[in-house]
Design an enzyme around this catalytic site. Structure first.
Site, PDB file in Angstrom:
ATOM      1  N   ARG A 130      15.192 -15.549  -4.840  1.00 28.87           N
ATOM      2  CA  ARG A 130      16.127 -14.833  -4.008  1.00 28.87           C
ATOM      3  C   ARG A 130      16.419 -15.337  -2.552  1.00 28.87           C
ATOM      4  O   ARG A 130      15.184 -15.596  -2.168  1.00 28.87           O
ATOM      5  CB  ARG A 130      16.003 -13.436  -4.053  1.00 28.87           C
ATOM      6  N   SER A 167       4.722 -14.722  -3.742  1.00 31.10           N
ATOM      7  CA  SER A 167       3.867 -13.688  -4.251  1.00 31.10           C
ATOM      8  C   SER A 167       2.860 -14.301  -5.222  1.00 31.10           C
ATOM      9  O   SER A 167       2.692 -14.065  -6.458  1.00 31.10           O
ATOM     10  CB  SER A 167       4.770 -12.609  -5.146  1.00 31.10           C
ATOM     11  N   ASP A 213       3.992 -10.240  -1.798  1.00 34.89           N
ATOM     12  CA  ASP A 213       5.166  -9.062  -2.048  1.00 34.89           C
ATOM     13  C   ASP A 213       4.551  -7.617  -2.008  1.00 34.89           C
ATOM     14  O   ASP A 213       5.119  -6.702  -1.341  1.00 34.89           O
ATOM     15  CB  ASP A 213       5.867  -9.199  -3.551  1.00 34.89           C
TER      16      ASP A 213
HETATM   17  C1  GLC Z   1      -0.085 -11.792  -8.821  1.00 34.81           C
HETATM   18  C2  GLC Z   1       0.134 -12.484  -7.588  1.00 34.81           C
HETATM   19  C3  GLC Z   1      -0.060 -11.642  -6.475  1.00 34.81           C
HETATM   20  C4  GLC Z   1       1.183 -10.815  -6.374  1.00 34.81           C
HETATM   21  C5  GLC Z   1       1.279  -9.944  -7.818  1.00 34.81           C
HETATM   22  C6  GLC Z   1       2.518  -8.881  -7.931  1.00 34.81           C
HETATM   23  O1  GLC Z   1      -0.998 -10.843  -9.069  1.00 34.81           O
HETATM   24  O2  GLC Z   1      -1.408 -13.200  -7.774  1.00 34.81           O
HETATM   25  O3  GLC Z   1       0.059 -12.443  -5.206  1.00 34.81           O
HETATM   26  O4  GLC Z   1       1.013 -10.045  -5.354  1.00 34.81           O
HETATM   27  O5  GLC Z   1       1.298 -11.006  -8.793  1.00 34.81           O
HETATM   28  O6  GLC Z   1       3.727  -9.882  -7.937  1.00 34.81           O
END
Ligand code: GLC
Length: 465
Positions: free
Chosen positions: A83, A144, A200
Protein backbone atom coordinates in the site's frame (compact mmCIF):
# COMPACT_ATOMS: atom_id res chain seq x y z
CA UNK A 1 -11.21 -49.09 33.43
CA UNK A 2 -9.89 -47.52 30.19
CA UNK A 3 -12.20 -48.00 27.20
CA UNK A 4 -10.76 -50.32 24.55
CA UNK A 5 -10.59 -48.80 21.03
CA UNK A 6 -13.43 -51.07 19.78
CA UNK A 7 -15.73 -49.84 22.56
CA UNK A 8 -14.99 -46.12 22.07
CA UNK A 9 -17.71 -43.93 20.62
CA UNK A 10 -16.93 -41.88 17.54
CA UNK A 11 -16.50 -38.77 19.70
CA UNK A 12 -14.09 -40.50 22.06
CA UNK A 13 -12.05 -41.58 19.06
CA UNK A 14 -12.02 -38.02 17.68
CA UNK A 15 -10.77 -36.77 21.07
CA UNK A 16 -7.69 -38.97 20.70
CA UNK A 17 -6.71 -37.04 17.59
CA UNK A 18 -7.41 -33.53 18.88
CA UNK A 19 -6.59 -33.60 22.59
CA UNK A 20 -3.21 -31.96 21.88
CA UNK A 21 -5.00 -28.67 21.16
CA UNK A 22 -6.42 -28.53 24.69
CA UNK A 23 -3.80 -27.11 27.03
CA UNK A 24 -4.18 -26.49 30.74
CA UNK A 25 -3.63 -23.16 32.50
CA UNK A 26 -0.51 -24.63 34.00
CA UNK A 27 0.82 -25.32 30.54
CA UNK A 28 0.14 -21.74 29.44
CA UNK A 29 1.98 -20.55 32.57
CA UNK A 30 4.95 -22.71 31.60
CA UNK A 31 4.86 -21.14 28.12
CA UNK A 32 4.95 -17.71 29.80
CA UNK A 33 8.01 -18.60 31.87
CA UNK A 34 9.82 -19.86 28.81
CA UNK A 35 8.88 -16.77 26.80
CA UNK A 36 10.05 -14.46 29.56
CA UNK A 37 13.43 -16.24 29.71
CA UNK A 38 13.79 -16.13 25.94
CA UNK A 39 12.98 -12.41 25.93
CA UNK A 40 15.67 -11.79 28.55
CA UNK A 41 18.15 -13.69 26.37
CA UNK A 42 17.17 -11.56 23.38
CA UNK A 43 17.73 -8.32 25.32
CA UNK A 44 21.09 -9.49 26.64
CA UNK A 45 24.05 -8.18 24.67
CA UNK A 46 26.12 -11.36 24.65
CA UNK A 47 23.18 -13.79 24.36
CA UNK A 48 21.30 -12.01 21.57
CA UNK A 49 23.28 -13.60 18.76
CA UNK A 50 22.05 -17.08 19.72
CA UNK A 51 18.61 -16.02 20.94
CA UNK A 52 15.56 -16.85 18.82
CA UNK A 53 13.52 -13.88 19.98
CA UNK A 54 15.57 -10.97 18.76
CA UNK A 55 14.00 -8.11 20.77
CA UNK A 56 15.12 -5.47 18.28
CA UNK A 57 15.33 -1.91 19.67
CA UNK A 58 13.39 0.27 17.18
CA UNK A 59 14.85 3.73 17.93
CA UNK A 60 11.29 4.91 18.60
CA UNK A 61 11.65 6.58 22.01
CA UNK A 62 8.66 8.89 22.12
CA UNK A 63 5.00 8.26 21.45
CA UNK A 64 2.91 10.86 19.60
CA UNK A 65 1.75 13.70 21.85
CA UNK A 66 -0.98 15.02 19.57
CA UNK A 67 0.95 18.09 18.39
CA UNK A 68 2.20 16.41 15.20
CA UNK A 69 1.48 18.12 11.89
CA UNK A 70 2.32 17.73 8.23
CA UNK A 71 1.95 15.73 5.07
CA UNK A 72 3.64 12.35 4.84
CA UNK A 73 3.93 9.47 2.45
CA UNK A 74 3.65 6.03 3.99
CA UNK A 75 4.41 2.62 2.55
CA UNK A 76 3.09 -0.63 3.89
CA UNK A 77 4.75 -3.90 2.91
CA UNK A 78 4.17 -7.07 4.87
CA UNK A 79 1.94 -9.43 2.91
CA UNK A 80 0.62 -10.05 -0.55
CA UNK A 81 -0.53 -6.45 -0.84
CA UNK A 82 1.57 -3.33 -0.92
CA UNK A 83 0.00 0.00 0.00
CA UNK A 84 1.04 3.56 -0.66
CA UNK A 85 -0.62 6.27 1.40
CA UNK A 86 -0.63 10.00 1.68
CA UNK A 87 -1.35 10.96 5.28
CA UNK A 88 -2.18 14.50 6.36
CA UNK A 89 -1.86 15.02 10.09
CA UNK A 90 -3.13 18.09 11.87
CA UNK A 91 -2.79 17.40 15.58
CA UNK A 92 -5.56 14.88 16.38
CA UNK A 93 -7.04 14.98 12.84
CA UNK A 94 -5.72 12.49 10.34
CA UNK A 95 -6.74 12.28 6.70
CA UNK A 96 -5.60 9.30 4.65
CA UNK A 97 -5.77 8.50 0.94
CA UNK A 98 -4.34 5.19 -0.13
CA UNK A 99 -3.95 2.77 -2.96
CA UNK A 100 -3.31 -0.96 -2.75
CA UNK A 101 -1.15 -2.85 -5.24
CA UNK A 102 -0.68 -6.59 -5.50
CA UNK A 103 2.70 -8.23 -4.98
CA UNK A 104 2.64 -11.22 -7.31
CA UNK A 105 4.03 -14.51 -5.99
CA UNK A 106 6.87 -14.45 -8.54
CA UNK A 107 8.06 -11.17 -6.97
CA UNK A 108 7.69 -12.51 -3.40
CA UNK A 109 10.05 -15.31 -4.40
CA UNK A 110 12.18 -13.37 -6.89
CA UNK A 111 15.14 -11.04 -6.37
CA UNK A 112 15.39 -8.00 -4.11
CA UNK A 113 15.96 -5.79 -7.15
CA UNK A 114 12.68 -6.98 -8.67
CA UNK A 115 10.85 -6.40 -5.39
CA UNK A 116 12.16 -2.86 -4.87
CA UNK A 117 11.70 -1.95 -8.57
CA UNK A 118 8.09 -3.06 -8.25
CA UNK A 119 7.66 -0.96 -5.10
CA UNK A 120 9.25 2.06 -6.80
CA UNK A 121 6.90 1.60 -9.78
CA UNK A 122 3.89 1.64 -7.48
CA UNK A 123 5.15 4.77 -5.69
CA UNK A 124 5.64 6.58 -9.01
CA UNK A 125 2.16 5.59 -10.15
CA UNK A 126 0.71 6.82 -6.85
CA UNK A 127 2.55 10.14 -7.08
CA UNK A 128 1.25 10.62 -10.63
CA UNK A 129 -2.32 9.62 -9.79
CA UNK A 130 -2.42 11.90 -6.76
CA UNK A 131 -0.88 14.83 -8.56
CA UNK A 132 1.91 15.30 -6.03
CA UNK A 133 4.48 17.64 -7.59
CA UNK A 134 7.65 19.58 -6.88
CA UNK A 135 8.02 18.81 -3.23
CA UNK A 136 10.01 16.78 -0.77
CA UNK A 137 7.75 14.52 1.21
CA UNK A 138 8.99 12.70 4.33
CA UNK A 139 8.17 9.03 4.17
CA UNK A 140 7.44 6.43 6.85
CA UNK A 141 7.97 2.86 5.70
CA UNK A 142 6.10 0.05 7.45
CA UNK A 143 8.20 -2.97 6.63
CA UNK A 144 6.74 -5.90 8.54
CA UNK A 145 9.65 -8.30 8.68
CA UNK A 146 12.37 -8.75 11.30
CA UNK A 147 14.93 -5.96 10.97
CA UNK A 148 17.98 -5.04 13.01
CA UNK A 149 17.73 -1.26 13.22
CA UNK A 150 20.82 0.92 13.26
CA UNK A 151 18.81 4.11 13.35
CA UNK A 152 15.23 5.24 12.82
CA UNK A 153 15.78 5.18 9.06
CA UNK A 154 18.32 2.40 8.81
CA UNK A 155 17.09 -1.17 9.09
CA UNK A 156 18.80 -4.35 7.94
CA UNK A 157 16.57 -7.32 7.19
CA UNK A 158 17.51 -10.19 9.49
CA UNK A 159 15.44 -12.87 7.70
CA UNK A 160 12.31 -13.16 5.59
CA UNK A 161 9.08 -14.50 7.09
CA UNK A 162 5.45 -15.02 5.93
CA UNK A 163 6.07 -16.52 2.50
CA UNK A 164 8.62 -13.97 1.22
CA UNK A 165 12.05 -15.08 0.04
CA UNK A 166 13.60 -12.41 -2.17
CA UNK A 167 17.23 -13.02 -2.87
CA UNK A 168 19.87 -10.45 -1.92
CA UNK A 169 17.95 -8.55 0.76
CA UNK A 170 18.94 -10.29 4.03
CA UNK A 171 21.49 -8.11 5.91
CA UNK A 172 20.88 -5.19 3.55
CA UNK A 173 19.55 -1.78 4.57
CA UNK A 174 16.06 -1.68 3.10
CA UNK A 175 15.95 2.15 2.98
CA UNK A 176 19.07 2.12 0.86
CA UNK A 177 17.49 -0.47 -1.46
CA UNK A 178 14.37 1.69 -1.75
CA UNK A 179 16.33 4.89 -2.47
CA UNK A 180 18.40 3.05 -5.10
CA UNK A 181 15.25 1.72 -6.78
CA UNK A 182 13.73 5.23 -6.79
CA UNK A 183 16.94 6.57 -8.37
CA UNK A 184 16.70 3.91 -11.09
CA UNK A 185 13.22 5.23 -11.97
CA UNK A 186 14.52 8.76 -12.28
CA UNK A 187 11.12 9.98 -13.49
CA UNK A 188 9.46 11.28 -10.39
CA UNK A 189 8.86 14.95 -9.73
CA UNK A 190 8.74 14.35 -5.99
CA UNK A 191 11.72 13.84 -3.72
CA UNK A 192 11.07 11.03 -1.31
CA UNK A 193 13.06 10.96 1.93
CA UNK A 194 12.65 7.91 4.15
CA UNK A 195 12.70 9.30 7.70
CA UNK A 196 11.50 6.20 9.54
CA UNK A 197 11.21 2.46 9.06
CA UNK A 198 8.73 0.76 11.37
CA UNK A 199 7.35 -2.69 11.95
CA UNK A 200 3.56 -3.10 11.73
CA UNK A 201 3.34 -3.86 15.48
CA UNK A 202 5.09 -0.54 16.15
CA UNK A 203 2.80 1.30 13.71
CA UNK A 204 -0.22 -0.21 15.42
CA UNK A 205 0.96 0.97 18.81
CA UNK A 206 1.80 4.47 17.54
CA UNK A 207 -1.58 4.82 15.88
CA UNK A 208 -3.48 3.94 19.07
CA UNK A 209 -1.12 5.89 21.34
CA UNK A 210 -2.03 9.01 19.37
CA UNK A 211 -5.31 9.08 21.29
CA UNK A 212 -4.65 6.83 24.30
CA UNK A 213 -1.72 7.68 26.58
CA UNK A 214 -1.96 4.32 28.39
CA UNK A 215 -1.11 2.39 25.25
CA UNK A 216 2.34 0.80 25.49
CA UNK A 217 1.95 -2.57 23.75
CA UNK A 218 1.21 -3.22 20.07
CA UNK A 219 0.05 -6.62 18.84
CA UNK A 220 -0.48 -8.00 15.34
CA UNK A 221 -2.74 -10.98 14.76
CA UNK A 222 -2.89 -11.20 11.00
CA UNK A 223 -0.91 -13.14 8.41
CA UNK A 224 1.86 -13.14 11.02
CA UNK A 225 1.93 -12.61 14.78
CA UNK A 226 4.21 -10.18 16.58
CA UNK A 227 4.27 -7.72 19.48
CA UNK A 228 6.18 -4.63 20.53
CA UNK A 229 6.34 -2.83 23.87
CA UNK A 230 8.06 0.04 25.63
CA UNK A 231 11.13 -1.09 27.62
CA UNK A 232 13.43 0.85 29.98
CA UNK A 233 16.84 1.43 28.43
CA UNK A 234 18.50 -0.01 31.54
CA UNK A 235 17.11 -3.44 30.56
CA UNK A 236 18.24 -3.24 26.96
CA UNK A 237 21.76 -4.63 26.88
CA UNK A 238 21.77 -4.25 23.10
CA UNK A 239 21.18 -0.51 23.17
CA UNK A 240 23.91 1.52 21.49
CA UNK A 241 22.21 4.91 21.35
CA UNK A 242 22.18 7.72 23.91
CA UNK A 243 20.65 7.54 27.40
CA UNK A 244 18.92 10.92 27.36
CA UNK A 245 15.34 11.19 28.60
CA UNK A 246 13.01 9.51 27.88
CA UNK A 247 15.19 6.56 28.96
CA UNK A 248 13.03 4.04 27.12
CA UNK A 249 12.74 2.48 23.69
CA UNK A 250 10.13 0.48 21.82
CA UNK A 251 11.23 -3.11 21.38
CA UNK A 252 10.06 -5.09 18.38
CA UNK A 253 10.06 -8.52 20.01
CA UNK A 254 9.71 -10.66 16.83
CA UNK A 255 8.25 -13.28 19.15
CA UNK A 256 7.00 -15.32 16.17
CA UNK A 257 10.35 -17.13 16.36
CA UNK A 258 9.67 -18.33 19.91
CA UNK A 259 10.15 -22.12 20.05
CA UNK A 260 12.60 -22.34 17.15
CA UNK A 261 15.15 -23.86 19.58
CA UNK A 262 12.71 -26.65 20.43
CA UNK A 263 11.49 -25.26 23.76
CA UNK A 264 7.83 -25.43 22.64
CA UNK A 265 8.02 -28.97 21.28
CA UNK A 266 6.09 -30.21 24.33
CA UNK A 267 2.93 -28.50 23.06
CA UNK A 268 3.31 -28.97 19.29
CA UNK A 269 0.92 -31.50 17.75
CA UNK A 270 1.44 -33.82 14.79
CA UNK A 271 -0.45 -31.23 12.68
CA UNK A 272 1.93 -28.41 13.70
CA UNK A 273 4.87 -30.57 12.75
CA UNK A 274 3.45 -31.50 9.40
CA UNK A 275 2.55 -27.89 8.58
CA UNK A 276 6.09 -26.85 9.43
CA UNK A 277 7.74 -29.58 7.36
CA UNK A 278 5.94 -28.46 4.20
CA UNK A 279 6.32 -24.70 4.85
CA UNK A 280 8.74 -22.42 2.98
CA UNK A 281 10.79 -21.99 6.21
CA UNK A 282 10.86 -25.30 8.16
CA UNK A 283 11.94 -25.02 11.79
CA UNK A 284 11.33 -21.25 11.81
CA UNK A 285 8.59 -19.08 13.34
CA UNK A 286 7.13 -21.97 15.33
CA UNK A 287 5.09 -19.88 17.82
CA UNK A 288 3.71 -17.81 14.92
CA UNK A 289 2.80 -21.00 13.06
CA UNK A 290 0.53 -22.08 15.96
CA UNK A 291 -1.25 -18.72 16.03
CA UNK A 292 -1.41 -16.60 12.92
CA UNK A 293 -3.68 -16.36 9.90
CA UNK A 294 -1.17 -17.64 7.41
CA UNK A 295 -1.26 -21.06 9.10
CA UNK A 296 -4.47 -21.55 11.08
CA UNK A 297 -6.56 -22.75 8.12
CA UNK A 298 -3.92 -25.31 7.24
CA UNK A 299 -3.80 -26.70 10.80
CA UNK A 300 -7.58 -27.15 10.66
CA UNK A 301 -7.31 -28.76 7.21
CA UNK A 302 -4.65 -31.23 8.34
CA UNK A 303 -6.79 -32.23 11.33
CA UNK A 304 -9.90 -32.69 9.17
CA UNK A 305 -7.86 -34.70 6.70
CA UNK A 306 -6.60 -36.98 9.47
CA UNK A 307 -10.10 -37.54 10.87
CA UNK A 308 -11.37 -38.28 7.40
CA UNK A 309 -8.56 -40.80 6.79
CA UNK A 310 -9.50 -42.48 10.08
CA UNK A 311 -13.07 -42.85 8.85
CA UNK A 312 -14.39 -40.42 11.49
CA UNK A 313 -15.46 -37.64 9.12
CA UNK A 314 -16.79 -37.21 5.56
CA UNK A 315 -17.21 -40.91 4.92
CA UNK A 316 -17.97 -40.52 1.24
CA UNK A 317 -15.77 -37.51 0.42
CA UNK A 318 -14.00 -37.38 -2.92
CA UNK A 319 -10.23 -37.71 -2.23
CA UNK A 320 -9.49 -35.28 -5.04
CA UNK A 321 -11.29 -32.33 -3.48
CA UNK A 322 -9.53 -29.23 -2.11
CA UNK A 323 -9.70 -30.52 1.45
CA UNK A 324 -6.97 -32.97 0.57
CA UNK A 325 -4.66 -30.35 -0.97
CA UNK A 326 -2.17 -28.28 1.03
CA UNK A 327 -2.96 -24.62 1.53
CA UNK A 328 -6.50 -24.75 0.16
CA UNK A 329 -8.35 -24.22 3.44
CA UNK A 330 -8.09 -20.54 4.35
CA UNK A 331 -8.18 -19.00 7.81
CA UNK A 332 -11.14 -16.85 6.77
CA UNK A 333 -13.08 -20.15 6.51
CA UNK A 334 -12.39 -20.75 10.22
CA UNK A 335 -13.91 -17.36 11.07
CA UNK A 336 -16.90 -18.00 8.84
CA UNK A 337 -17.55 -21.49 10.24
CA UNK A 338 -17.34 -20.27 13.82
CA UNK A 339 -19.89 -17.58 13.02
CA UNK A 340 -22.57 -20.28 12.62
CA UNK A 341 -24.75 -20.22 15.72
CA UNK A 342 -27.51 -22.72 14.96
CA UNK A 343 -28.06 -26.22 13.69
CA UNK A 344 -28.45 -25.07 10.06
CA UNK A 345 -24.66 -24.56 9.62
CA UNK A 346 -25.19 -22.13 6.76
CA UNK A 347 -21.58 -20.86 6.59
CA UNK A 348 -20.06 -24.27 7.26
CA UNK A 349 -22.03 -25.78 4.38
CA UNK A 350 -21.01 -22.92 2.11
CA UNK A 351 -17.33 -23.50 2.94
CA UNK A 352 -17.63 -27.26 2.44
CA UNK A 353 -19.33 -26.66 -0.93
CA UNK A 354 -16.58 -24.23 -1.89
CA UNK A 355 -13.81 -26.73 -1.18
CA UNK A 356 -15.65 -29.45 -3.05
CA UNK A 357 -16.66 -31.74 -0.16
CA UNK A 358 -19.86 -33.54 -1.16
CA UNK A 359 -22.33 -35.72 0.73
CA UNK A 360 -21.53 -34.30 4.16
CA UNK A 361 -23.89 -34.81 7.06
CA UNK A 362 -25.00 -32.44 9.81
CA UNK A 363 -22.79 -34.40 12.17
CA UNK A 364 -19.83 -33.70 9.85
CA UNK A 365 -20.62 -29.97 10.05
CA UNK A 366 -20.66 -30.20 13.82
CA UNK A 367 -17.26 -31.89 13.89
CA UNK A 368 -15.75 -29.37 11.44
CA UNK A 369 -16.94 -26.50 13.62
CA UNK A 370 -15.58 -28.22 16.74
CA UNK A 371 -12.12 -28.57 15.18
CA UNK A 372 -12.14 -24.90 14.17
CA UNK A 373 -13.01 -23.85 17.72
CA UNK A 374 -10.20 -25.96 19.19
CA UNK A 375 -7.52 -24.64 16.83
CA UNK A 376 -8.58 -20.99 17.12
CA UNK A 377 -8.93 -21.16 20.92
CA UNK A 378 -5.41 -22.55 21.25
CA UNK A 379 -4.16 -19.72 19.02
CA UNK A 380 -6.01 -17.08 21.06
CA UNK A 381 -4.72 -18.57 24.33
CA UNK A 382 -1.12 -18.77 23.12
CA UNK A 383 -1.27 -15.13 22.00
CA UNK A 384 -2.79 -14.31 25.43
CA UNK A 385 0.10 -16.06 27.18
CA UNK A 386 2.45 -13.82 25.18
CA UNK A 387 0.57 -10.66 26.11
CA UNK A 388 0.26 -11.68 29.76
CA UNK A 389 4.05 -12.13 29.83
CA UNK A 390 4.52 -8.57 28.60
CA UNK A 391 1.86 -7.12 30.93
CA UNK A 392 3.50 -8.80 33.94
CA UNK A 393 6.97 -7.62 32.89
CA UNK A 394 5.83 -4.03 32.53
CA UNK A 395 3.86 -4.22 35.77
CA UNK A 396 1.84 -1.04 35.20
CA UNK A 397 -1.48 -0.72 37.01
CA UNK A 398 -3.36 0.03 33.78
CA UNK A 399 -2.43 -0.73 30.24
CA UNK A 400 -3.98 -0.51 26.78
CA UNK A 401 -2.88 -2.99 24.15
CA UNK A 402 -3.35 -1.85 20.56
CA UNK A 403 -4.30 -4.76 18.31
CA UNK A 404 -4.60 -5.04 14.56
CA UNK A 405 -4.67 -7.77 11.93
CA UNK A 406 -7.29 -9.68 9.95
CA UNK A 407 -7.43 -12.63 12.34
CA UNK A 408 -8.32 -10.42 15.31
CA UNK A 409 -10.71 -8.29 13.25
CA UNK A 410 -12.70 -11.03 11.59
CA UNK A 411 -12.65 -13.98 13.97
CA UNK A 412 -15.89 -13.90 16.00
CA UNK A 413 -14.44 -15.10 19.33
CA UNK A 414 -10.78 -14.11 19.37
CA UNK A 415 -11.20 -10.89 21.35
CA UNK A 416 -13.37 -12.44 24.07
CA UNK A 417 -11.24 -15.56 24.41
CA UNK A 418 -8.17 -13.40 24.83
CA UNK A 419 -9.70 -11.10 27.43
CA UNK A 420 -10.68 -14.08 29.59
CA UNK A 421 -7.34 -15.86 29.28
CA UNK A 422 -5.21 -12.77 29.90
CA UNK A 423 -7.27 -12.01 33.00
CA UNK A 424 -6.50 -15.50 34.28
CA UNK A 425 -2.75 -15.26 33.56
CA UNK A 426 -1.73 -11.78 34.71
CA UNK A 427 -0.77 -10.68 38.22
CA UNK A 428 -3.74 -9.81 40.39
CA UNK A 429 -4.57 -6.11 40.45
CA UNK A 430 -3.24 -5.25 36.98
CA UNK A 431 -5.84 -3.90 34.58
CA UNK A 432 -5.74 -4.03 30.80
CA UNK A 433 -7.80 -3.22 27.72
CA UNK A 434 -7.52 -4.66 24.20
CA UNK A 435 -8.25 -1.89 21.70
CA UNK A 436 -8.57 -2.28 17.96
CA UNK A 437 -6.11 0.06 16.33
CA UNK A 438 -7.08 1.73 13.08
CA UNK A 439 -4.74 1.63 10.14
CA UNK A 440 -1.62 1.14 12.22
CA UNK A 441 0.53 0.41 9.22
CA UNK A 442 -0.45 3.58 7.40
CA UNK A 443 -1.26 6.13 10.07
CA UNK A 444 1.31 4.60 12.44
CA UNK A 445 4.19 4.89 9.95
CA UNK A 446 3.23 8.49 9.18
CA UNK A 447 3.10 9.27 12.91
CA UNK A 448 6.57 7.85 13.49
CA UNK A 449 7.76 10.03 10.61
CA UNK A 450 5.89 12.99 12.14
CA UNK A 451 7.41 12.44 15.60
CA UNK A 452 10.85 12.14 13.99
CA UNK A 453 10.33 15.43 12.11
CA UNK A 454 9.03 17.13 15.29
CA UNK A 455 12.10 16.00 17.26
CA UNK A 456 14.39 17.00 14.37
CA UNK A 457 12.78 20.47 14.16
CA UNK A 458 13.09 20.89 17.95
CA UNK A 459 16.80 20.01 17.77
CA UNK A 460 17.41 22.44 14.88
CA UNK A 461 15.55 25.11 16.87
CA UNK A 462 17.82 24.47 19.87
CA UNK A 463 20.97 24.65 17.72
CA UNK A 464 20.06 27.97 16.10
CA UNK A 465 19.29 29.74 19.40
C1 GLC B 1 6.00 -11.71 11.08
C2 GLC B 1 7.14 -10.68 10.89
C3 GLC B 1 6.95 -9.52 11.83
C4 GLC B 1 5.57 -8.92 11.67
C5 GLC B 1 4.51 -10.01 11.86
C6 GLC B 1 3.10 -9.48 11.66
O1 GLC B 1 6.11 -12.25 12.34
O2 GLC B 1 8.37 -11.32 11.12
O3 GLC B 1 7.92 -8.53 11.57
O4 GLC B 1 5.38 -7.90 12.61
O5 GLC B 1 4.74 -11.06 10.95
O6 GLC B 1 2.91 -8.96 10.39
Amino acid sequence: MPTTPEKMTKYEKIEQFVKGFKLSSLTYKRVMHLLNDEMNNGLHESMNYHADIKMFPTFVRALPDGTEKGKFLALDLGGTNFRVLIVRIDQRDVDIQSQTYLIPQRIMLGTGIQLFDHIADCICRFIRDHDLKDETIPLGFTFSFPCRQEGLAKARLSKWTKGFRCEGVVNEDICFLLHEAMKRKNTTTVDVEVVAVVNDAVGTLMSAAHTDRNCEIGLILGTGCNACYMESLKNVGLWEGDYEEPAQVLINTEWGAFGDNGCLDFIRTEYDRELDTYSINPGKQLYEKMISGMYMGEIVRLTLERLSMEGLLFESADRDCELFHRGRFFTKFVSEIESDHDEFFRNTKQVLDEIGVTNYTTEDCNIVKYICTLVSARAAFLASAGLATLINRMNKPEMTIAVDGSLYRFHPRFHNLMVLKIQELIKKGLKFKLALSHDGSGKGAALVAAVAMRLRDNKQGECST
